[in-house]
Design an enzyme around this catalytic site. Structure first.
Site, PDB file in Angstrom:
ATOM      1  N   LYS A 232       0.803  -1.226   0.000  1.00 16.28           N
ATOM      2  CA  LYS A 232       0.000   0.000   0.000  1.00 16.28           C
ATOM      3  C   LYS A 232       0.836   1.277   0.000  1.00 16.28           C
ATOM      4  O   LYS A 232       0.420   2.277  -0.570  1.00 16.28           O
ATOM      5  CB  LYS A 232      -1.039   0.006   1.113  1.00 16.28           C
ATOM      6  CG  LYS A 232      -0.495  -0.073   2.507  1.00 16.28           C
ATOM      7  CD  LYS A 232      -1.640  -0.115   3.511  1.00 16.28           C
ATOM      8  CE  LYS A 232      -1.122  -0.068   4.939  1.00 16.28           C
ATOM      9  NZ  LYS A 232      -0.166  -1.149   5.271  1.00 16.28           N
TER      10      LYS A 232
ATOM     11  N   ARG B 171      -5.096   2.909  12.376  1.00 21.94           N
ATOM     12  CA  ARG B 171      -4.750   1.519  12.659  1.00 21.94           C
ATOM     13  C   ARG B 171      -5.442   0.999  13.910  1.00 21.94           C
ATOM     14  O   ARG B 171      -5.337  -0.193  14.214  1.00 21.94           O
ATOM     15  CB  ARG B 171      -3.248   1.428  12.906  1.00 21.94           C
ATOM     16  CG  ARG B 171      -2.421   0.882  11.751  1.00 21.94           C
ATOM     17  CD  ARG B 171      -0.985   1.037  12.204  1.00 21.94           C
ATOM     18  NE  ARG B 171      -0.025   0.198  11.596  1.00 21.94           N
ATOM     19  CZ  ARG B 171       0.758   0.587  10.572  1.00 21.94           C
ATOM     20  NH1 ARG B 171       0.561   1.728   9.982  1.00 21.94           N
ATOM     21  NH2 ARG B 171       1.700  -0.208  10.141  1.00 21.94           N
TER      22      ARG B 171
ATOM     23  N   ARG C 248      11.956  -6.497   0.973  1.00 20.79           N
ATOM     24  CA  ARG C 248      11.686  -5.066   0.825  1.00 20.79           C
ATOM     25  C   ARG C 248      12.919  -4.229   1.136  1.00 20.79           C
ATOM     26  O   ARG C 248      13.651  -4.498   2.072  1.00 20.79           O
ATOM     27  CB  ARG C 248      10.542  -4.667   1.771  1.00 20.79           C
ATOM     28  CG  ARG C 248      10.286  -3.174   1.813  1.00 20.79           C
ATOM     29  CD  ARG C 248       8.927  -2.869   2.286  1.00 20.79           C
ATOM     30  NE  ARG C 248       8.820  -2.947   3.755  1.00 20.79           N
ATOM     31  CZ  ARG C 248       7.761  -2.523   4.412  1.00 20.79           C
ATOM     32  NH1 ARG C 248       6.726  -2.034   3.770  1.00 20.79           N
ATOM     33  NH2 ARG C 248       7.716  -2.628   5.715  1.00 20.79           N
TER      34      ARG C 248
ATOM     35  N   ARG D 155      14.971  -2.081   6.162  1.00 20.46           N
ATOM     36  CA  ARG D 155      14.554  -1.495   7.434  1.00 20.46           C
ATOM     37  C   ARG D 155      14.912  -2.417   8.588  1.00 20.46           C
ATOM     38  O   ARG D 155      14.785  -3.625   8.480  1.00 20.46           O
ATOM     39  CB  ARG D 155      13.041  -1.253   7.420  1.00 20.46           C
ATOM     40  CG  ARG D 155      12.684   0.164   7.026  1.00 20.46           C
ATOM     41  CD  ARG D 155      11.232   0.303   6.686  1.00 20.46           C
ATOM     42  NE  ARG D 155      10.358  -0.256   7.710  1.00 20.46           N
ATOM     43  CZ  ARG D 155       9.024  -0.284   7.593  1.00 20.46           C
ATOM     44  NH1 ARG D 155       8.455   0.205   6.510  1.00 20.46           N
ATOM     45  NH2 ARG D 155       8.290  -0.798   8.547  1.00 20.46           N
TER      46      ARG D 155
ATOM     47  N   ARG E 150       3.946  -7.983  13.190  1.00 20.76           N
ATOM     48  CA  ARG E 150       3.134  -6.894  12.626  1.00 20.76           C
ATOM     49  C   ARG E 150       1.891  -7.440  11.929  1.00 20.76           C
ATOM     50  O   ARG E 150       0.832  -6.817  11.974  1.00 20.76           O
ATOM     51  CB  ARG E 150       3.964  -6.050  11.648  1.00 20.76           C
ATOM     52  CG  ARG E 150       4.974  -5.131  12.325  1.00 20.76           C
ATOM     53  CD  ARG E 150       5.305  -3.894  11.485  1.00 20.76           C
ATOM     54  NE  ARG E 150       5.800  -4.203  10.165  1.00 20.76           N
ATOM     55  CZ  ARG E 150       7.097  -4.230   9.831  1.00 20.76           C
ATOM     56  NH1 ARG E 150       8.011  -3.991  10.728  1.00 20.76           N
ATOM     57  NH2 ARG E 150       7.459  -4.511   8.598  1.00 20.76           N
TER      58      ARG E 150
HETATM   59  P1  ADP Z   1       4.289  -1.524   7.981  1.00 19.46           P
HETATM   60  O1  ADP Z   1       3.212  -1.216   6.991  1.00 19.46           O
HETATM   61  O2  ADP Z   1       5.324  -2.455   7.423  1.00 19.46           O
HETATM   62  O3  ADP Z   1       3.781  -1.942   9.328  1.00 19.46           O
HETATM   63  P2  ADP Z   1       4.690   1.314   8.497  1.00 19.46           P
HETATM   64  O4  ADP Z   1       5.739   2.101   7.835  1.00 19.46           O
HETATM   65  O5  ADP Z   1       3.278   1.585   8.132  1.00 19.46           O
HETATM   66  O6  ADP Z   1       5.120  -0.208   8.246  1.00 19.46           O
HETATM   67  O7  ADP Z   1       4.827   1.474  10.080  1.00 19.46           O
HETATM   68  C1  ADP Z   1       6.053   1.249  10.738  1.00 19.46           C
HETATM   69  C2  ADP Z   1       5.865   1.397  12.239  1.00 19.46           C
HETATM   70  O8  ADP Z   1       5.472   2.737  12.556  1.00 19.46           O
HETATM   71  C3  ADP Z   1       4.771   0.522  12.831  1.00 19.46           C
HETATM   72  O9  ADP Z   1       5.217  -0.793  13.104  1.00 19.46           O
HETATM   73  C4  ADP Z   1       4.407   1.320  14.087  1.00 19.46           C
HETATM   74  O10 ADP Z   1       5.391   1.123  15.085  1.00 19.46           O
HETATM   75  C5  ADP Z   1       4.531   2.747  13.625  1.00 19.46           C
HETATM   76  N1  ADP Z   1       3.226   3.252  13.098  1.00 19.46           N
HETATM   77  C6  ADP Z   1       2.945   3.630  11.825  1.00 19.46           C
HETATM   78  N2  ADP Z   1       1.672   4.040  11.692  1.00 19.46           N
HETATM   79  C7  ADP Z   1       1.120   3.932  12.926  1.00 19.46           C
HETATM   80  C8  ADP Z   1      -0.179   4.186  13.465  1.00 19.46           C
HETATM   81  N3  ADP Z   1      -1.187   4.634  12.692  1.00 19.46           N
HETATM   82  N4  ADP Z   1      -0.380   3.951  14.784  1.00 19.46           N
HETATM   83  C9  ADP Z   1       0.603   3.505  15.566  1.00 19.46           C
HETATM   84  N5  ADP Z   1       1.852   3.224  15.146  1.00 19.46           N
HETATM   85  C10 ADP Z   1       2.120   3.435  13.830  1.00 19.46           C
END
Ligand code: ADP
Ligand code: ZN
Length: 223
Positions: free
Chosen positions: A13, A88, A122, A165, A176
């Site tokens: 996404k 989320r 990735r 990452r 996750r």
């Molecule tokens: P992925 O889609 O692989 O989980 P993201 O880049 O969306 O990776 O998110 C990386 C990290 O950032 C998450 O594991 C979380 O720790 C934090 N994070 C991102 N978006 C949120 C959110 N909406 N609420 C809480 N934590 C978030």
């Protein structure tokens, strides 16, 4: 046009949000990218977020919500935005509902086995968050060739280093996934009840997916 891109971590996404956003002329707002760039700049917010991110845990709602709220008030969001990775949790969803109107939720789906394979392959620009992938998947009608930077290890967009990452290890990725099914997937029921959701199965590389997604958005907005 205010959109939410929803789906399990690693479904692509972020890549779609960046490309669809560019095509529609609206910014991609990725809370994950925002936390990562705060962490890279070693700000207080970044240091705090890093405590949770390193284990694949969610950053606390109050922190995430206030960051997002500020971001969507910026000028570049006047025409709309694509939220990528937010909301989320139920709490985030309810706050979002109070502060803005969302037109559509695009819900991406992809088999977990393929997600794991792709997630481990990735790669990500350490500065701008642009995403690449070294996996080559071709099975069950799903075709995903590698997505490499033109110059190895260097971001096409900004010229910074392309890295894996720190939170892209098997255990953390699996964690996750589990967290997504427990905490985030339930939001869909709520959005579905409001008839805001368009389902998009992931079947191919971005070149195939992006026009499909734009089509779904255009049709969904007209309805
Ligand atoms: P992925 O889609 O692989 O989980 P993201 O880049 O969306 O990776 O998110 C990386 C990290 O950032 C998450 O594991 C979380 O720790 C934090 N994070 C991102 N978006 C949120 C959110 N909406 N609420 C809480 N934590 C978030
Ligand atoms: Zn970059």
């Amino acid at each position: 046009m205010r959109l939410v891109f929803f789906g399990p971590p690693g479904c692509g996404k972020g890549t779609y949000a960046s490309r669809v956003g560019a095509r529609l002329g609206i910014p991609q707002i990725s809370t994950g990218d925002m936390f990562r760039s705060e962490a890279a700049a070693n700000t207080e917010l970044g240091k705090l977020a890093q405590l949770y991110m390193k284990d694949g845990k969610l950053v606390p709602d109050d922190v995430t919500i206030s960051m997002l709220r500020e971001r969507i008030q910026k000028d570049d969001c006047k025409k709309g935005f694509i939220l990528d990775g937010f909301p989320r949790t139920i709490a985030q969803m309810h706050v979002l509902e109070r502060i803005t109107h969302i037109d559509l939720v695009i819900n991406f789906s992809l088999d977990e086995e393929i997600i794991m394979e792709k997630a481990l392959a990735r790669r990500c620009c350490e500065k701008c968050g642009d995403i690449y992938n070294v996996a080559d998947i071709n099975r069950n009608g799903i075709h995903m060739p590698p997505l490499l930077p033109k110059k190895e290890g260097i971001c096409d967009k900004c010229g910074s280093r392309v890295i894996q990452r720190k939170d892209d290890t098997y255990e953390i990725i699996k964690g996750r996934q589990d967290l997504y099914w427990k905490q985030s997937e339930p939001l869909l029921a709520y959005y579905k009840k409001k008839e805001m959701v368009k389902d998009v199965p992931v079947i191919g590389p971005p070149d195939v997916m992006v026009p499909m997604i734009i089509d779904v958005i255009n049709k969904g907005i007209k309805e």
